[in-house]
Scaffold this active site. Structure first.
Site, mmCIF file in Angstrom:
data_model
loop_
_atom_site.group_PDB
_atom_site.id
_atom_site.type_symbol
_atom_site.label_atom_id
_atom_site.label_comp_id
_atom_site.label_asym_id
_atom_site.label_seq_id
_atom_site.Cartn_x
_atom_site.Cartn_y
_atom_site.Cartn_z
ATOM 1 N N ASN A 137 0.805 -1.225 0.000
ATOM 2 C CA ASN A 137 0.000 0.000 0.000
ATOM 3 C C ASN A 137 0.838 1.276 0.000
ATOM 4 O OD1 ASN A 137 -2.647 1.506 0.548
ATOM 5 N ND2 ASN A 137 -1.362 2.144 2.285
ATOM 6 N N ASP A 236 1.758 7.109 -0.259
ATOM 7 C CA ASP A 236 0.772 6.185 -0.822
ATOM 8 C C ASP A 236 1.089 5.839 -2.271
ATOM 9 O OD1 ASP A 236 -1.947 4.908 -0.277
ATOM 10 O OD2 ASP A 236 -2.277 5.929 -2.183
ATOM 11 N N ASP A 238 0.701 4.625 -6.088
ATOM 12 C CA ASP A 238 -0.286 4.677 -7.170
ATOM 13 C C ASP A 238 -0.198 3.372 -7.950
ATOM 14 O OD1 ASP A 238 -1.951 5.152 -9.269
ATOM 15 O OD2 ASP A 238 -1.035 7.054 -9.880
ATOM 16 N N ASP A 267 -1.840 -7.145 3.193
ATOM 17 C CA ASP A 267 -2.080 -6.116 4.195
ATOM 18 C C ASP A 267 -2.915 -4.978 3.616
ATOM 19 O OD1 ASP A 267 -1.391 -4.878 6.844
ATOM 20 O OD2 ASP A 267 -0.429 -3.385 5.553
ATOM 21 N N GLU A 298 -6.543 -8.842 4.423
ATOM 22 C CA GLU A 298 -7.013 -8.100 5.586
ATOM 23 C C GLU A 298 -7.900 -6.946 5.106
ATOM 24 O OE1 GLU A 298 -5.307 -5.187 9.093
ATOM 25 O OE2 GLU A 298 -4.689 -5.039 6.999
#
Length: 525
Positions: A137, A236, A238, A267, A298
């Site tokens: 992520n 974050d 892309d 995750d 998750e």
């Protein structure tokens, strides 16, 4: 338009139906074994062994885990973190698994690449698969700052801009100088990210969406919490960027081939583009030739309704942790005897789609002091484990913190009882199940056994110890099947006494208030 397509996909799922349950097509353990399969999460949040690396500790414990019936071990993220002792969720370099001198260390918190490979090889020899915790992520701990345009957004509604675009300085350049292009030559910069939480120029924390150039904004195919939950933490990623996709696809293939691991724990999927994740799994399956690749995701929500679209979207390539069931356990432990055990499976993934459910009681995120703290109290911990280990639905996961001594969450009575329950799963928890959920504070079920394994009878209580008389409210009359007619049962958990079985298979099983008991046939019957 993309958002509309996603909605249409969700509607079509109800018209066309869901894909086959994921678990039936996945490798859960040695394919030649007829024993039950079992996952083990082999770490707590602050796990650290006083005498050896964590990978060495894993290798040392493999024989015991195999004896307890463990067929999969979920390891912490093996990648280099932003700090020497980072758990790996603060992901710096996925391609460094304890091999290069980066962030002032060669080993990760968990050990070296060679130690990881050796531990996984040892596990394989004992019939245990290894799962890699995949953190795709975000990145953290960049090597350099860059200057670019960004817009601060409302942290409570990421679709609401707070100002016009402005120039900020952000830690977004990842050069990985210590690795020197080994395995991957990709260098990451602001073009490969969607947002961050720190403007180094103004020293202001917030949520910033990077704009300008080829940036497309937040992905639309993420959870809608906070307006759009693409941004979680760090820098974050892309997942729509071509170079990003290619590098992560290559890494997924590489990490399995390099280490010998058999699958993934994914995750934070609610924050990542769903189509990227689906493509990632398809690529890795094809590139490694593993059509039975195991993957568990998750998606952290107690609301089953929010998980349902994801089940359809991932086309049977992913299982899901049953977070709603965990919260039922947590709430039941807080409520004590006020909780009606007959409702313990209401609104859970296990009740809705057991073939997609990975069940658990607690994990590293639910520990006391963590952001998702929701610890299941010791008054219900063993009862909860009995319900996921012995009923035969879903794929259960045992937490290291409940089984091994540690400074964070260890309870010896829980650990001793859990050991017995894991043994009971391996030896006795087989065959058809019949439930006897007739009393709010005392429920039971029977496993009838199969050709290779005997069955058992299980009784679970959440009554307050000392407040219940030995009466019919804490005895469950259950039929253990025709193969046990006229026999007697004794407790596998150490309780005294025996239960006589009638000529037609019925017995009256007692459970101490606030306890769980597993009853098995006496030897020689």
């Amino acid at each position: 338009m993309e958002h509309v397509n996603w909605f249409l996909d969700w509607i079509w799922a109800h018209v066309q139906g869901y894909p086959p349950p994921a678990l039936q097509g996945m490798r859960l353990g040695p394919p030649q074994s007829t024993d039950n399969t079992l996952m083990m999460q082999l770490f707590t949040w602050d796990a650290k062994h006083p005498e050896m690396s964590w990978w060495k500790h894993f290798e040392h414990e493999v024989p015991r885990l195999a004896q307890l019936g463990v067929t999969q071990v979920w390891l912490p993220p093996p990648n280099k973190a932003m700090t020497r002792n980072g758990q790996g969720y603060d992901a710096y370099d996925l391609w460094d698994i304890g091999e290069f001198n980066q962030k002032n260390t060669i080993p990760t918190r968990w050990g070296t690449k060679e130690e990881l490979e050796q531990a996984i090889a040892t596990a394989k020899e004992h019939g245990i698969d290894t799962l890699i915790d995949v953190v795709l992520n975000h990145k953290m701990g960049a090597d350099r700052m860059e200057t670019f345009q960004a817009i601060p957004v409302d942290p409570q509604n990421r679709l609401r801009d707070l100002t016009a675009p402005r120039e900020i300085d952000g830690w977004t350049a990842f050069d990985f100088p210590g690795r020197n292009n080994e395995y991957s030559s990709m260098k990451w910069n602001q073009e490969h990210f969607t947002g961050l939480d720190w403007d180094a120029r103004t020293k202001l924390k917030g949520v910033y969406r990077i704009v300008g150039g080829t940036h497309k904004g937040w992905s639309k195919f993420v959870d809608s919490e906070l307006g759009n939950y693409d941004y979680l933490l760090g820098i974050d990623i892309d997942h729509r960027h071509h170079d990003v996709r290619q590098d992560l696809f290559n890494w997924g293939e590489w990490i399995l081939k390099m280490t010998g691991a058999a699958g993934f724990r994914l995750d934070a999927i609610k924050h990542m583009d769903r189509y990227f994740l689906l493509d990632f799994l398809k690529h890795v399956r094809k590139a490694t030739g593993r059509s039975d690749l195991f993957a568990v995701a998750e998606y952290w929500s107690a609301n089953l309704r929010l998980i349902k679209p994801y089940i359809y979207a991932f086309q049977g390539l992913v299982t899901f942790f049953d977070v709603p069931l965990h919260y039922n356990f947590h709430n039941a432990s807080k409520a004590g005897a006020r909780y009606d055990l007959r409702t313990i499976f209401n609104n859970t993934l296990l009740s809705y789609r057991p073939g997609d459910a990975v069940t658990f009681v607690d994990n590293h995120d639910t520990q006391v002091g963590q952001s998702l703290e929701s610890w299941v109290g010791s008054n219900l911990k063993l009862q909860a484990y009995a319900l996921i280990l012995l009923r035969g639905e879903g794929h259960p996961c045992v937490f290291y913190g409940d089984l091994y001594p540690n400074e964070e969450c260890y309870d010896k009575q829980t650990a001793d009882g859990l050991t017995h329950l894991m043994e009971a799963r391996k030896k006795y928890g087989y065959g058809e199940r019949v439930d006897y959920f007739q009393s709010r504070n005392c429920i039971g079920f029977v496993r009838m056994g199969d050709k290779s394994h005997p069955g058992c009878a299980v009784v679970v209580s959440n009554a307050e110890p000392g407040n219940v008389q030995r009466s019919s409210t804490h005895k469950v009359r259950m039929n253990v099947g025709p193969g046990h007619n006229g026999s007697s049962f004794h407790s596998y958990m150490g309780s005294s006494g025996h239960v006589g079985i009638s000529s037609d298979g019925w017995g009256e099983f007692t459970c101490l208030p606030g306890h769980v008991d597993v009853w098995i046939q006496d030897s020689g019957n």
